[in-house]
Design a protein around this motif. Structure first.
Motif, mmCIF file in Angstrom:
data_model
loop_
_atom_site.group_PDB
_atom_site.id
_atom_site.type_symbol
_atom_site.label_atom_id
_atom_site.label_comp_id
_atom_site.label_asym_id
_atom_site.label_seq_id
_atom_site.Cartn_x
_atom_site.Cartn_y
_atom_site.Cartn_z
ATOM 1 N N UNK A 103 3.987 5.333 -5.792
ATOM 2 C CA UNK A 103 3.931 5.092 -7.240
ATOM 3 C C UNK A 103 2.892 5.987 -7.909
ATOM 4 N N UNK A 104 1.752 6.158 -7.264
ATOM 5 C CA UNK A 104 0.701 7.020 -7.817
ATOM 6 C C UNK A 104 1.186 8.469 -7.916
ATOM 7 N N UNK A 105 1.846 8.952 -6.860
ATOM 8 C CA UNK A 105 2.361 10.330 -6.874
ATOM 9 C C UNK A 105 3.358 10.503 -8.010
ATOM 10 N N UNK A 106 4.222 9.517 -8.187
ATOM 11 C CA UNK A 106 5.188 9.575 -9.277
ATOM 12 C C UNK A 106 4.517 9.569 -10.636
ATOM 13 N N UNK B 193 -8.545 6.189 1.075
ATOM 14 C CA UNK B 193 -7.358 5.676 0.396
ATOM 15 C C UNK B 193 -7.723 4.975 -0.908
ATOM 16 N N UNK B 194 -8.769 4.166 -0.855
ATOM 17 C CA UNK B 194 -9.209 3.441 -2.049
ATOM 18 C C UNK B 194 -9.622 4.415 -3.147
ATOM 19 N N UNK B 195 -10.384 5.436 -2.770
ATOM 20 C CA UNK B 195 -10.841 6.434 -3.743
ATOM 21 C C UNK B 195 -9.668 7.229 -4.299
ATOM 22 N N UNK C 126 0.830 -1.206 0.000
ATOM 23 C CA UNK C 126 0.000 0.000 0.000
ATOM 24 C C UNK C 126 0.866 1.257 0.000
ATOM 25 N N UNK C 127 1.921 1.254 0.806
ATOM 26 C CA UNK C 127 2.850 2.392 0.827
ATOM 27 C C UNK C 127 3.472 2.598 -0.547
ATOM 28 N N UNK D 38 13.154 -5.950 -4.803
ATOM 29 C CA UNK D 38 13.283 -7.191 -4.025
ATOM 30 C C UNK D 38 12.299 -7.189 -2.861
ATOM 31 N N UNK D 39 12.213 -6.058 -2.152
ATOM 32 C CA UNK D 39 11.284 -5.954 -1.024
ATOM 33 C C UNK D 39 9.854 -6.152 -1.507
ATOM 34 N N UNK D 40 9.516 -5.557 -2.643
ATOM 35 C CA UNK D 40 8.165 -5.684 -3.185
ATOM 36 C C UNK D 40 7.856 -7.118 -3.607
#
Length: 222
Positions: free
Chosen positions: A30-33, A201-203, A24-25, A70-72
């Motif tokens: 990623x969305x901001x980018x 958050x979902x929206x 989620x983080x 790797x973490x993802x």
């Protein structure tokens, strides 16, 4: 001790909650980018290049990016395995169906499993489309802005992405609240706030991710 925790239902739910919050983080960042695409090709391509140079000169080129990957991957695998095993455990605990067939859970809850499968397939497609260019006939290495515009200039690219982002919204809506309960953050006084946060958050994520293909389709991004 680690094996004992993993074998327990509570342990699996905890792993699922923590790995879900990590993803989620990442989605928020990623969305901001992604929204940088509205500032033009120069800034978006520069941002994509910056991701590969984060931490230099201490970190070598792309080392930080690979560490994040790797973490993802570990988070995705842990989330999927724990979800599958919990599902199998739930089925074994109740091999026969409930007598009452009336739905007792929200739409998001009932579609979590299918949503997870959709998202897993989408991740593979997304990587092959915009990272490796394997399924992207017009892919240009080093030109992420142009590749994004090209992808969302096709009906199938838009369809796949929109369906996946709607699944993300439903998954986050239920998953955030469920993770909070698992990690002990839920209570009678906080449940309403947690559900409101989950909905927001979902929206936010759904609207933020969908803004890119909509921007391309409407000509705002071209």
């Amino acid at each position: 001790m680690a094996r004992t925790v993993w074998d327990s239902t509570v342990g699996k739910k905890t792993v699922m909650a923590v790995s879900g919050l990590i993803m989620l983080l990442y989605l928020v960042v990623h969305m901001i980018g992604n929204l940088k695409i509205f500032f033009g090709a120069g800034e978006f391509n520069h941002y994509a290049h910056w991701l590969r140079t984060v931490g230099e000169p201490f970190m070598h080129y792309e080392w930080t990016l690979w560490a994040v990957r790797v973490v993802l991957v570990l988070a995705v695998v842990a989330h999927a395995v724990s979800a599958y095993q919990l599902s199998r455990r739930d089925i074994k605990a109740r091999p026969t169906k409930y007598v009452h067939k009336k739905a007792r859970a929200s739409y998001a809850t009932r579609t979590m499993r299918w949503g997870g499968i959709i998202l897993a397939l989408f991740i593979v497609w997304h990587l092959l489309d915009l990272t490796t260019g394997t399924v992207h006939s017009g892919f240009e290495s080093g030109k992420p802005y142009q590749n994004v515009v090209d992808t969302f200039s096709t009906w199938y690219g838009n369809t796949i992405y929109i369906v996946a982002m709607l699944a993300v919204g439903l998954h986050v809506r239920h998953g955030f609240w469920s993770a909070a309960q698992t990690l002990g953050a839920g209570s009678r006084t906080r449940d309403r706030a947690l559900k409101t946060t989950a909905n927001a958050l979902a929206l936010l994520l759904t609207a933020g991710f969908l803004a890119v293909p909509v921007g391309v389709m409407t000509g705002v991004v071209s």
